[in-house]
Design a protein around this motif. Structure first.
Motif, PDB file in Angstrom:
ATOM      1  N   LEU A   1     -61.389  22.516  30.900  1.00 57.38           N
ATOM      2  CA  LEU A   1     -60.007  22.952  30.387  1.00 57.38           C
ATOM      3  C   LEU A   1     -59.209  21.949  30.993  1.00 57.38           C
ATOM      4  N   ILE A   2     -58.521  21.477  29.691  1.00 59.66           N
ATOM      5  CA  ILE A   2     -57.397  20.462  29.850  1.00 59.66           C
ATOM      6  C   ILE A   2     -56.306  21.049  29.830  1.00 59.66           C
TER       7      ILE A   2
ATOM      8  N   GLY B   1     -47.256  18.711  31.988  1.00 59.33           N
ATOM      9  CA  GLY B   1     -45.629  18.449  31.486  1.00 59.33           C
ATOM     10  C   GLY B   1     -45.674  19.721  30.385  1.00 59.33           C
ATOM     11  N   SER B   2     -45.454  19.374  29.129  1.00 60.86           N
ATOM     12  CA  SER B   2     -44.907  20.547  28.169  1.00 60.86           C
ATOM     13  C   SER B   2     -46.389  20.786  27.464  1.00 60.86           C
ATOM     14  N   GLN B   3     -46.350  22.079  26.741  1.00 60.80           N
ATOM     15  CA  GLN B   3     -47.322  22.580  25.811  1.00 60.80           C
ATOM     16  C   GLN B   3     -47.424  21.706  24.483  1.00 60.80           C
ATOM     17  N   ARG B   4     -46.245  20.841  24.213  1.00 64.05           N
ATOM     18  CA  ARG B   4     -46.519  19.803  23.319  1.00 64.05           C
ATOM     19  C   ARG B   4     -47.146  18.870  23.184  1.00 64.05           C
ATOM     20  N   ALA B   5     -47.340  18.261  24.562  1.00 62.60           N
ATOM     21  CA  ALA B   5     -48.225  17.245  25.107  1.00 62.60           C
ATOM     22  C   ALA B   5     -49.539  17.493  24.651  1.00 62.60           C
ATOM     23  N   LEU B   6     -49.948  18.958  24.997  1.00 61.03           N
ATOM     24  CA  LEU B   6     -51.261  19.395  24.777  1.00 61.03           C
ATOM     25  C   LEU B   6     -51.717  19.414  23.417  1.00 61.03           C
ATOM     26  N   ASP B   7     -50.782  19.946  22.576  1.00 61.89           N
ATOM     27  CA  ASP B   7     -50.956  19.829  21.082  1.00 61.89           C
ATOM     28  C   ASP B   7     -51.013  18.393  20.559  1.00 61.89           C
ATOM     29  N   ASP B   8     -50.307  17.559  20.914  1.00 65.36           N
ATOM     30  CA  ASP B   8     -50.342  15.995  20.637  1.00 65.36           C
ATOM     31  C   ASP B   8     -51.734  15.403  21.198  1.00 65.36           C
ATOM     32  N   LEU B   9     -52.279  15.940  22.334  1.00 66.80           N
ATOM     33  CA  LEU B   9     -53.568  15.236  22.638  1.00 66.80           C
ATOM     34  C   LEU B   9     -54.727  15.902  21.781  1.00 66.80           C
ATOM     35  N   ALA B  10     -54.500  17.198  21.287  1.00 63.60           N
ATOM     36  CA  ALA B  10     -55.599  17.851  20.391  1.00 63.60           C
ATOM     37  C   ALA B  10     -55.572  16.897  19.089  1.00 63.60           C
TER      38      ALA B  10
ATOM     39  N   THR C   1     -56.571  27.332  23.789  1.00 59.74           N
ATOM     40  CA  THR C   1     -56.670  29.157  24.174  1.00 59.74           C
ATOM     41  C   THR C   1     -55.934  28.939  25.709  1.00 59.74           C
ATOM     42  N   GLU C   2     -55.176  30.127  25.616  1.00 55.76           N
ATOM     43  CA  GLU C   2     -54.667  30.186  26.952  1.00 55.76           C
ATOM     44  C   GLU C   2     -54.006  29.075  27.615  1.00 55.76           C
ATOM     45  N   GLY C   3     -53.240  28.367  27.044  1.00 58.59           N
ATOM     46  CA  GLY C   3     -52.617  27.270  27.444  1.00 58.59           C
ATOM     47  C   GLY C   3     -53.192  25.890  28.038  1.00 58.59           C
ATOM     48  N   ALA C   4     -54.685  25.964  27.388  1.00 59.93           N
ATOM     49  CA  ALA C   4     -55.613  24.735  27.646  1.00 59.93           C
ATOM     50  C   ALA C   4     -56.356  24.297  26.190  1.00 59.93           C
ATOM     51  N   LEU C   5     -56.506  23.183  26.468  1.00 59.65           N
ATOM     52  CA  LEU C   5     -57.639  22.646  25.389  1.00 59.65           C
ATOM     53  C   LEU C   5     -59.060  23.032  25.827  1.00 59.65           C
ATOM     54  N   GLN C   6     -59.701  23.839  25.177  1.00 66.73           N
ATOM     55  CA  GLN C   6     -61.099  24.080  25.915  1.00 66.73           C
ATOM     56  C   GLN C   6     -61.930  23.251  25.089  1.00 66.73           C
ATOM     57  N   LEU C   7     -63.032  22.760  25.916  1.00 67.10           N
ATOM     58  CA  LEU C   7     -64.065  21.915  25.282  1.00 67.10           C
ATOM     59  C   LEU C   7     -65.380  22.621  25.605  1.00 67.10           C
TER      60      LEU C   7
END
Length: 467
Positions: A411-412, A416-425, A440-446
Protein backbone atom coordinates in the motif's frame (compact mmCIF):
# COMPACT_ATOMS: atom_id res chain seq x y z
CA UNK A 1 10.58 35.34 -39.70
CA UNK A 2 14.06 36.59 -40.68
CA UNK A 3 16.95 34.24 -40.11
CA UNK A 4 20.31 35.73 -39.28
CA UNK A 5 23.27 34.92 -41.50
CA UNK A 6 24.99 32.98 -38.75
CA UNK A 7 21.87 30.79 -38.43
CA UNK A 8 21.87 30.19 -42.18
CA UNK A 9 25.46 29.12 -41.96
CA UNK A 10 24.66 26.75 -39.12
CA UNK A 11 21.83 25.24 -41.13
CA UNK A 12 24.23 24.63 -44.02
CA UNK A 13 26.63 22.84 -41.68
CA UNK A 14 24.12 20.38 -40.28
CA UNK A 15 25.50 16.87 -40.93
CA UNK A 16 24.13 14.76 -43.74
CA UNK A 17 22.09 11.65 -42.92
CA UNK A 18 24.87 9.47 -44.36
CA UNK A 19 27.41 11.14 -42.08
CA UNK A 20 25.39 10.35 -38.97
CA UNK A 21 24.79 6.79 -40.16
CA UNK A 22 28.53 6.40 -40.64
CA UNK A 23 29.36 7.05 -36.99
CA UNK A 24 30.59 4.04 -35.03
CA UNK A 25 27.91 4.61 -32.40
CA UNK A 26 25.22 4.21 -35.06
CA UNK A 27 26.05 0.52 -35.51
CA UNK A 28 24.14 -0.68 -32.40
CA UNK A 29 21.08 1.31 -33.47
CA UNK A 30 21.20 -0.19 -36.94
CA UNK A 31 21.51 -3.66 -35.44
CA UNK A 32 18.62 -3.12 -33.00
CA UNK A 33 16.19 -1.15 -35.16
CA UNK A 34 17.22 -1.68 -38.79
CA UNK A 35 18.33 0.81 -41.44
CA UNK A 36 14.90 2.18 -42.35
CA UNK A 37 13.81 3.03 -38.78
CA UNK A 38 17.24 4.40 -37.83
CA UNK A 39 17.42 6.57 -40.94
CA UNK A 40 13.93 7.94 -40.28
CA UNK A 41 14.87 8.77 -36.67
CA UNK A 42 17.98 10.63 -37.86
CA UNK A 43 15.89 12.65 -40.30
CA UNK A 44 13.49 13.55 -37.47
CA UNK A 45 16.44 14.54 -35.29
CA UNK A 46 17.79 16.79 -38.07
CA UNK A 47 14.34 18.38 -38.45
CA UNK A 48 14.34 19.14 -34.72
CA UNK A 49 17.82 20.66 -35.02
CA UNK A 50 16.70 22.92 -37.91
CA UNK A 51 13.66 24.09 -35.93
CA UNK A 52 15.89 24.86 -32.93
CA UNK A 53 18.31 26.85 -35.08
CA UNK A 54 15.51 28.89 -36.60
CA UNK A 55 14.09 29.56 -33.13
CA UNK A 56 17.52 30.51 -31.80
CA UNK A 57 17.43 27.78 -29.14
CA UNK A 58 19.90 25.33 -30.68
CA UNK A 59 22.82 23.96 -28.73
CA UNK A 60 25.02 21.27 -30.26
CA UNK A 61 24.08 20.22 -33.82
CA UNK A 62 27.06 18.06 -34.75
CA UNK A 63 26.65 14.47 -36.00
CA UNK A 64 27.10 12.94 -32.54
CA UNK A 65 24.37 15.10 -30.95
CA UNK A 66 22.01 14.37 -33.84
CA UNK A 67 22.63 10.65 -33.31
CA UNK A 68 21.87 10.96 -29.59
CA UNK A 69 18.58 12.65 -30.40
CA UNK A 70 17.78 9.91 -32.92
CA UNK A 71 18.51 7.29 -30.27
CA UNK A 72 16.07 8.93 -27.86
CA UNK A 73 13.44 9.00 -30.60
CA UNK A 74 13.97 5.30 -31.30
CA UNK A 75 13.63 4.47 -27.61
CA UNK A 76 10.21 6.15 -27.53
CA UNK A 77 8.97 3.95 -30.37
CA UNK A 78 8.03 1.07 -28.09
CA UNK A 79 5.59 -1.63 -29.18
CA UNK A 80 2.00 -0.72 -28.40
CA UNK A 81 1.43 -4.25 -27.09
CA UNK A 82 4.07 -4.88 -24.46
CA UNK A 83 4.38 -6.76 -21.15
CA UNK A 84 3.10 -5.19 -17.93
CA UNK A 85 3.11 -6.15 -14.27
CA UNK A 86 -0.48 -7.08 -13.43
CA UNK A 87 -0.83 -6.08 -9.78
CA UNK A 88 -4.53 -5.28 -9.99
CA UNK A 89 -5.64 -8.33 -8.02
CA UNK A 90 -7.61 -9.67 -11.00
CA UNK A 91 -5.96 -12.86 -12.23
CA UNK A 92 -7.81 -13.20 -15.55
CA UNK A 93 -7.88 -9.51 -16.41
CA UNK A 94 -9.61 -9.08 -19.76
CA UNK A 95 -7.92 -5.73 -20.44
CA UNK A 96 -4.51 -7.26 -19.70
CA UNK A 97 -4.86 -10.32 -21.90
CA UNK A 98 -6.47 -12.85 -19.54
CA UNK A 99 -4.61 -16.15 -19.07
CA UNK A 100 -0.83 -16.41 -19.26
CA UNK A 101 0.24 -19.44 -21.26
CA UNK A 102 2.11 -22.36 -19.76
CA UNK A 103 5.73 -22.74 -20.85
CA UNK A 104 4.76 -25.87 -22.77
CA UNK A 105 2.20 -23.86 -24.76
CA UNK A 106 4.70 -21.07 -25.45
CA UNK A 107 7.24 -23.61 -26.69
CA UNK A 108 4.68 -25.34 -28.90
CA UNK A 109 3.51 -22.04 -30.41
CA UNK A 110 7.13 -21.03 -31.06
CA UNK A 111 7.82 -24.29 -32.88
CA UNK A 112 4.70 -23.80 -35.00
CA UNK A 113 5.90 -20.30 -35.92
CA UNK A 114 9.37 -21.47 -36.87
CA UNK A 115 8.55 -24.53 -38.96
CA UNK A 116 5.99 -25.90 -41.42
CA UNK A 117 3.53 -28.14 -39.59
CA UNK A 118 1.06 -30.82 -40.68
CA UNK A 119 -1.87 -28.48 -40.11
CA UNK A 120 -4.24 -29.96 -42.70
CA UNK A 121 -2.03 -32.78 -43.97
CA UNK A 122 -2.55 -36.44 -43.10
CA UNK A 123 0.89 -37.90 -42.42
CA UNK A 124 -0.47 -41.47 -42.64
CA UNK A 125 -1.84 -41.43 -46.18
CA UNK A 126 -0.30 -38.21 -47.52
CA UNK A 127 -3.70 -36.67 -48.28
CA UNK A 128 -5.54 -33.65 -46.97
CA UNK A 129 -6.27 -33.65 -43.25
CA UNK A 130 -8.49 -31.67 -40.88
CA UNK A 131 -7.07 -29.12 -38.47
CA UNK A 132 -9.61 -30.10 -35.81
CA UNK A 133 -8.07 -33.58 -35.72
CA UNK A 134 -5.16 -32.22 -33.66
CA UNK A 135 -7.52 -31.46 -30.76
CA UNK A 136 -10.54 -33.73 -31.22
CA UNK A 137 -9.25 -36.78 -29.35
CA UNK A 138 -7.90 -34.69 -26.47
CA UNK A 139 -11.11 -32.73 -26.03
CA UNK A 140 -13.21 -35.88 -26.15
CA UNK A 141 -10.97 -37.57 -23.58
CA UNK A 142 -11.07 -34.61 -21.19
CA UNK A 143 -14.81 -33.89 -21.52
CA UNK A 144 -16.38 -37.26 -22.27
CA UNK A 145 -18.03 -35.85 -25.41
CA UNK A 146 -18.53 -37.77 -28.67
CA UNK A 147 -16.95 -35.07 -30.81
CA UNK A 148 -15.43 -31.60 -30.61
CA UNK A 149 -14.46 -28.59 -32.67
CA UNK A 150 -12.74 -25.27 -31.97
CA UNK A 151 -13.16 -21.65 -33.10
CA UNK A 152 -11.49 -18.38 -32.17
CA UNK A 153 -13.46 -17.56 -28.99
CA UNK A 154 -16.53 -18.60 -27.04
CA UNK A 155 -18.76 -15.89 -28.49
CA UNK A 156 -17.91 -17.32 -31.91
CA UNK A 157 -18.74 -20.82 -30.66
CA UNK A 158 -22.20 -19.72 -29.53
CA UNK A 159 -22.72 -17.72 -32.74
CA UNK A 160 -21.80 -20.72 -34.89
CA UNK A 161 -24.10 -23.09 -33.02
CA UNK A 162 -27.02 -20.67 -33.21
CA UNK A 163 -26.44 -20.00 -36.90
CA UNK A 164 -26.25 -23.71 -37.65
CA UNK A 165 -29.40 -24.83 -35.83
CA UNK A 166 -31.54 -21.70 -35.32
CA UNK A 167 -31.05 -19.66 -38.50
CA UNK A 168 -34.50 -18.26 -39.20
CA UNK A 169 -35.88 -20.35 -36.34
CA UNK A 170 -36.57 -19.91 -32.65
CA UNK A 171 -33.91 -20.10 -29.94
CA UNK A 172 -35.52 -20.41 -26.51
CA UNK A 173 -33.68 -18.76 -23.60
CA UNK A 174 -34.56 -17.73 -20.06
CA UNK A 175 -34.82 -13.99 -19.43
CA UNK A 176 -32.57 -14.51 -16.43
CA UNK A 177 -29.77 -15.71 -18.71
CA UNK A 178 -29.66 -12.88 -21.26
CA UNK A 179 -26.24 -11.78 -20.11
CA UNK A 180 -24.03 -8.89 -21.11
CA UNK A 181 -20.30 -9.49 -21.07
CA UNK A 182 -17.43 -6.99 -21.34
CA UNK A 183 -17.60 -4.13 -23.80
CA UNK A 184 -21.42 -4.02 -23.81
CA UNK A 185 -21.44 -7.32 -25.76
CA UNK A 186 -24.87 -8.86 -25.23
CA UNK A 187 -26.25 -12.33 -25.77
CA UNK A 188 -29.37 -10.99 -27.56
CA UNK A 189 -27.08 -9.25 -30.07
CA UNK A 190 -25.20 -12.49 -30.73
CA UNK A 191 -28.48 -14.30 -31.30
CA UNK A 192 -29.68 -11.63 -33.70
CA UNK A 193 -26.44 -11.68 -35.71
CA UNK A 194 -26.65 -15.47 -35.86
CA UNK A 195 -30.01 -15.13 -37.58
CA UNK A 196 -31.93 -16.73 -34.72
CA UNK A 197 -35.30 -15.56 -33.48
CA UNK A 198 -34.90 -15.07 -29.72
CA UNK A 199 -37.77 -16.54 -27.71
CA UNK A 200 -37.61 -15.30 -24.10
CA UNK A 201 -39.23 -17.37 -21.40
CA UNK A 202 -39.78 -16.93 -17.68
CA UNK A 203 -38.85 -13.84 -15.73
CA UNK A 204 -35.57 -12.32 -14.63
CA UNK A 205 -35.50 -14.26 -11.36
CA UNK A 206 -37.71 -17.30 -11.98
CA UNK A 207 -38.03 -19.64 -14.95
CA UNK A 208 -39.77 -23.05 -14.88
CA UNK A 209 -39.79 -26.11 -17.11
CA UNK A 210 -43.35 -25.28 -18.16
CA UNK A 211 -42.13 -21.97 -19.59
CA UNK A 212 -39.81 -23.79 -21.96
CA UNK A 213 -42.41 -26.42 -22.80
CA UNK A 214 -45.01 -23.82 -23.77
CA UNK A 215 -42.51 -22.01 -26.03
CA UNK A 216 -41.59 -25.08 -28.11
CA UNK A 217 -43.29 -25.22 -31.51
CA UNK A 218 -42.54 -26.37 -35.06
CA UNK A 219 -40.26 -23.35 -35.63
CA UNK A 220 -38.03 -23.99 -32.61
CA UNK A 221 -34.40 -24.60 -33.55
CA UNK A 222 -32.84 -25.14 -30.14
CA UNK A 223 -32.93 -24.37 -26.44
CA UNK A 224 -30.10 -22.21 -25.15
CA UNK A 225 -28.91 -22.35 -21.56
CA UNK A 226 -26.39 -19.65 -20.59
CA UNK A 227 -24.18 -19.85 -17.51
CA UNK A 228 -24.49 -16.49 -15.73
CA UNK A 229 -20.78 -16.44 -15.05
CA UNK A 230 -20.39 -12.71 -14.37
CA UNK A 231 -23.30 -12.18 -11.96
CA UNK A 232 -25.65 -14.02 -9.61
CA UNK A 233 -29.37 -13.57 -8.94
CA UNK A 234 -30.13 -14.40 -5.31
CA UNK A 235 -33.28 -14.56 -3.22
CA UNK A 236 -36.62 -15.65 -4.68
CA UNK A 237 -35.25 -17.51 -7.70
CA UNK A 238 -35.86 -20.60 -9.82
CA UNK A 239 -34.14 -22.05 -12.85
CA UNK A 240 -34.34 -25.26 -14.80
CA UNK A 241 -31.20 -27.38 -14.58
CA UNK A 242 -29.35 -28.56 -17.66
CA UNK A 243 -30.30 -32.21 -17.05
CA UNK A 244 -34.03 -31.43 -17.08
CA UNK A 245 -33.65 -29.16 -20.08
CA UNK A 246 -31.77 -31.89 -21.96
CA UNK A 247 -34.64 -34.32 -21.30
CA UNK A 248 -37.19 -31.75 -22.46
CA UNK A 249 -35.17 -30.88 -25.59
CA UNK A 250 -34.61 -34.52 -26.52
CA UNK A 251 -38.31 -35.26 -26.21
CA UNK A 252 -39.02 -32.38 -28.61
CA UNK A 253 -36.32 -33.50 -31.04
CA UNK A 254 -34.30 -30.30 -30.72
CA UNK A 255 -30.79 -29.74 -29.34
CA UNK A 256 -29.91 -28.17 -26.00
CA UNK A 257 -26.94 -25.81 -26.24
CA UNK A 258 -25.35 -25.22 -22.84
CA UNK A 259 -23.00 -22.23 -22.91
CA UNK A 260 -20.69 -22.51 -19.89
CA UNK A 261 -18.84 -19.26 -20.62
CA UNK A 262 -15.54 -19.65 -18.76
CA UNK A 263 -15.76 -23.41 -18.47
CA UNK A 264 -13.43 -25.61 -16.42
CA UNK A 265 -11.96 -29.01 -17.09
CA UNK A 266 -11.17 -29.73 -13.42
CA UNK A 267 -12.90 -29.41 -10.07
CA UNK A 268 -11.60 -26.06 -8.81
CA UNK A 269 -12.43 -26.92 -5.21
CA UNK A 270 -9.36 -29.17 -5.25
CA UNK A 271 -7.31 -25.96 -5.43
CA UNK A 272 -9.13 -24.16 -2.64
CA UNK A 273 -11.51 -22.31 -4.97
CA UNK A 274 -15.29 -22.28 -5.11
CA UNK A 275 -16.71 -25.23 -6.97
CA UNK A 276 -17.73 -24.65 -10.57
CA UNK A 277 -19.46 -27.20 -12.79
CA UNK A 278 -16.98 -28.84 -15.15
CA UNK A 279 -17.43 -29.37 -18.87
CA UNK A 280 -17.52 -33.14 -18.31
CA UNK A 281 -20.43 -32.69 -15.90
CA UNK A 282 -22.30 -30.58 -18.46
CA UNK A 283 -21.80 -33.32 -21.05
CA UNK A 284 -22.92 -36.01 -18.57
CA UNK A 285 -26.07 -34.01 -17.80
CA UNK A 286 -27.13 -34.59 -21.38
CA UNK A 287 -26.54 -31.29 -23.19
CA UNK A 288 -26.30 -31.99 -26.91
CA UNK A 289 -23.75 -29.18 -27.32
CA UNK A 290 -21.54 -27.46 -24.74
CA UNK A 291 -19.49 -24.33 -25.42
CA UNK A 292 -16.71 -22.84 -23.30
CA UNK A 293 -13.64 -20.59 -23.44
CA UNK A 294 -9.98 -21.43 -23.73
CA UNK A 295 -8.40 -18.33 -22.20
CA UNK A 296 -10.28 -18.12 -18.90
CA UNK A 297 -10.40 -20.88 -16.29
CA UNK A 298 -8.89 -23.34 -18.74
CA UNK A 299 -5.73 -21.20 -18.76
CA UNK A 300 -4.89 -21.39 -22.46
CA UNK A 301 -4.95 -19.06 -25.47
CA UNK A 302 -8.10 -17.39 -26.71
CA UNK A 303 -10.38 -20.03 -28.19
CA UNK A 304 -13.95 -21.27 -28.15
CA UNK A 305 -14.67 -24.99 -27.83
CA UNK A 306 -17.79 -26.83 -28.91
CA UNK A 307 -18.19 -30.41 -27.67
CA UNK A 308 -21.12 -32.77 -27.89
CA UNK A 309 -23.05 -34.96 -30.31
CA UNK A 310 -21.06 -36.30 -33.25
CA UNK A 311 -23.95 -35.62 -35.62
CA UNK A 312 -24.37 -32.02 -34.45
CA UNK A 313 -20.63 -31.27 -34.52
CA UNK A 314 -20.51 -32.57 -38.09
CA UNK A 315 -23.31 -30.15 -39.04
CA UNK A 316 -21.42 -27.28 -37.38
CA UNK A 317 -18.28 -28.12 -39.33
CA UNK A 318 -20.24 -27.98 -42.59
CA UNK A 319 -21.38 -24.42 -41.85
CA UNK A 320 -19.45 -21.98 -44.11
CA UNK A 321 -19.02 -19.67 -41.10
CA UNK A 322 -16.72 -22.25 -39.51
CA UNK A 323 -13.91 -21.29 -41.89
CA UNK A 324 -14.27 -17.61 -40.98
CA UNK A 325 -14.04 -18.44 -37.28
CA UNK A 326 -11.27 -21.04 -37.31
CA UNK A 327 -7.96 -20.74 -35.46
CA UNK A 328 -4.48 -20.73 -36.97
CA UNK A 329 -1.59 -23.17 -36.50
CA UNK A 330 0.06 -21.09 -33.75
CA UNK A 331 -2.99 -21.08 -31.52
CA UNK A 332 -3.76 -24.71 -32.29
CA UNK A 333 -0.29 -25.69 -31.13
CA UNK A 334 -0.67 -23.72 -27.89
CA UNK A 335 -4.14 -25.17 -27.26
CA UNK A 336 -2.94 -28.73 -27.77
CA UNK A 337 -0.01 -28.22 -25.39
CA UNK A 338 -2.34 -26.70 -22.77
CA UNK A 339 -4.83 -29.55 -23.02
CA UNK A 340 -2.02 -32.08 -22.69
CA UNK A 341 -1.22 -30.64 -19.26
CA UNK A 342 -4.69 -31.65 -18.06
CA UNK A 343 -3.78 -35.30 -18.60
CA UNK A 344 -1.42 -34.97 -15.62
CA UNK A 345 -3.64 -33.39 -12.93
CA UNK A 346 -1.11 -33.99 -10.14
CA UNK A 347 1.25 -31.41 -11.66
CA UNK A 348 -1.31 -29.15 -13.30
CA UNK A 349 -1.16 -26.25 -10.81
CA UNK A 350 2.63 -26.17 -10.98
CA UNK A 351 2.62 -25.96 -14.78
CA UNK A 352 -0.43 -23.84 -15.57
CA UNK A 353 0.01 -20.16 -14.58
CA UNK A 354 -3.71 -19.50 -14.12
CA UNK A 355 -4.14 -22.27 -11.56
CA UNK A 356 -0.81 -21.42 -9.94
CA UNK A 357 -1.89 -17.82 -9.34
CA UNK A 358 -5.37 -18.79 -8.19
CA UNK A 359 -3.99 -21.36 -5.76
CA UNK A 360 -1.31 -19.13 -4.17
CA UNK A 361 -1.76 -18.86 -0.42
CA UNK A 362 -2.20 -15.56 1.36
CA UNK A 363 0.79 -16.38 3.57
CA UNK A 364 3.11 -16.84 0.59
CA UNK A 365 1.97 -13.55 -0.93
CA UNK A 366 2.31 -11.75 2.43
CA UNK A 367 5.90 -13.00 2.73
CA UNK A 368 6.60 -11.63 -0.74
CA UNK A 369 5.13 -8.25 0.23
CA UNK A 370 7.39 -8.13 3.28
CA UNK A 371 10.44 -8.88 1.12
CA UNK A 372 9.64 -6.11 -1.36
CA UNK A 373 8.46 -3.32 0.94
CA UNK A 374 11.86 -1.81 1.81
CA UNK A 375 13.16 -1.97 -1.78
CA UNK A 376 10.07 -0.24 -3.12
CA UNK A 377 10.19 2.39 -0.35
CA UNK A 378 13.87 3.09 -1.09
CA UNK A 379 13.08 3.83 -4.73
CA UNK A 380 10.16 6.10 -3.89
CA UNK A 381 11.93 8.22 -1.28
CA UNK A 382 10.35 10.39 1.39
CA UNK A 383 7.45 11.53 -0.79
CA UNK A 384 5.64 8.23 -0.19
CA UNK A 385 5.08 5.73 2.58
CA UNK A 386 4.99 2.01 1.74
CA UNK A 387 3.17 -0.48 3.96
CA UNK A 388 2.14 -4.10 3.62
CA UNK A 389 -1.52 -5.00 3.90
CA UNK A 390 -4.25 -7.53 3.24
CA UNK A 391 -6.57 -7.46 0.25
CA UNK A 392 -8.87 -9.70 -1.79
CA UNK A 393 -8.08 -10.91 -5.30
CA UNK A 394 -10.69 -11.96 -7.83
CA UNK A 395 -10.64 -14.52 -10.61
CA UNK A 396 -11.78 -12.11 -13.34
CA UNK A 397 -13.22 -12.45 -16.85
CA UNK A 398 -16.66 -13.15 -15.41
CA UNK A 399 -15.60 -16.33 -13.59
CA UNK A 400 -16.80 -16.88 -9.99
CA UNK A 401 -17.98 -13.26 -9.63
CA UNK A 402 -18.98 -13.49 -5.97
CA UNK A 403 -15.85 -15.30 -4.79
CA UNK A 404 -12.65 -13.56 -3.70
CA UNK A 405 -9.25 -14.92 -2.74
CA UNK A 406 -7.42 -13.74 0.41
CA UNK A 407 -4.27 -11.96 -0.73
CA UNK A 408 -1.59 -9.49 0.36
CA UNK A 409 -0.41 -6.22 -1.10
CA UNK A 410 1.84 -3.21 -0.90
CA UNK A 411 0.00 0.00 0.00
CA UNK A 412 1.63 3.20 -1.20
CA UNK A 413 0.44 6.48 0.26
CA UNK A 414 1.60 10.00 -0.48
CA UNK A 415 3.08 12.00 2.36
CA UNK A 416 1.82 15.06 0.52
CA UNK A 417 -1.18 15.44 -1.77
CA UNK A 418 -3.48 12.93 -3.43
CA UNK A 419 -2.35 14.40 -6.73
CA UNK A 420 1.13 13.01 -6.07
CA UNK A 421 -0.34 9.50 -5.82
CA UNK A 422 -2.23 9.92 -9.09
CA UNK A 423 0.98 11.18 -10.72
CA UNK A 424 2.86 8.15 -9.41
CA UNK A 425 0.29 5.76 -10.87
CA UNK A 426 0.59 7.58 -14.20
CA UNK A 427 4.38 7.50 -14.09
CA UNK A 428 4.44 3.78 -13.30
CA UNK A 429 2.24 3.10 -16.32
CA UNK A 430 5.00 4.75 -18.40
CA UNK A 431 7.81 2.56 -17.04
CA UNK A 432 9.75 0.31 -19.44
CA UNK A 433 7.51 -2.46 -18.09
CA UNK A 434 4.37 -0.68 -16.91
CA UNK A 435 3.16 -1.40 -13.38
CA UNK A 436 -0.63 -1.62 -13.15
CA UNK A 437 -2.21 -1.42 -9.70
CA UNK A 438 -5.32 0.36 -8.49
CA UNK A 439 -5.97 3.36 -6.29
CA UNK A 440 -8.34 2.60 -3.42
CA UNK A 441 -9.00 4.33 -0.09
CA UNK A 442 -6.24 6.88 -0.61
CA UNK A 443 -3.53 4.36 -1.48
CA UNK A 444 -2.02 2.81 -4.58
CA UNK A 445 -2.63 -0.89 -3.95
CA UNK A 446 -0.34 -3.47 -5.53
CA UNK A 447 -1.84 -6.95 -5.11
CA UNK A 448 1.13 -9.31 -5.53
CA UNK A 449 -0.82 -12.47 -6.34
CA UNK A 450 0.30 -12.43 -9.98
CA UNK A 451 3.93 -11.45 -9.35
CA UNK A 452 6.11 -14.55 -9.69
CA UNK A 453 8.87 -14.81 -7.12
CA UNK A 454 11.35 -15.21 -9.99
CA UNK A 455 10.34 -11.75 -11.26
CA UNK A 456 10.88 -9.87 -7.99
CA UNK A 457 14.36 -8.56 -8.94
CA UNK A 458 13.09 -7.46 -12.36
CA UNK A 459 10.13 -5.70 -10.74
CA UNK A 460 12.37 -3.73 -8.35
CA UNK A 461 14.92 -2.85 -11.05
CA UNK A 462 12.11 -1.68 -13.30
CA UNK A 463 10.99 0.83 -10.64
CA UNK A 464 14.42 2.45 -10.79
CA UNK A 465 13.46 3.90 -14.18
CA UNK A 466 10.99 6.16 -12.36
CA UNK A 467 12.62 9.52 -11.71
Amino acid sequence: MDIAGSDLGALRHLPAVATVLGLADAAPLLEAHGRIATTQAIREALDQARDALRAGTASATDAASVLRTAQRLLETHQPALRPVFNLTGTVLHTNLGRALLAEAAVAAATEAMRHPVALEFDLDDGGRGERDDHLRALLCELTGAEDATVVNNNAAAVLLCLNTFALGRGAIVSRGELIEIGGAFRMPDIMTRAGAHMVEVGTTNRTHAADYQKAIDERTGLILKVHTSNYRIQGFTAEVGARDLATLASAAGIPLLNDLGSGSLVDLSAYGLAREATVREAVTEGAHLVTFSGDKLLGGPQAGFIVGSRELIAAINRNPLKRALRVDKIRLAAIEATLQLYRDPDRLAARLPTLRYLARSRDAIAAQAARLRDDVALRLGDAFRVDTGECASQVGSGALPLDTLPSACLLIRSTGSQRALDDLATAWRALPRPVIGRITEGALQLDLRCLDEADEALFVANLSAHA
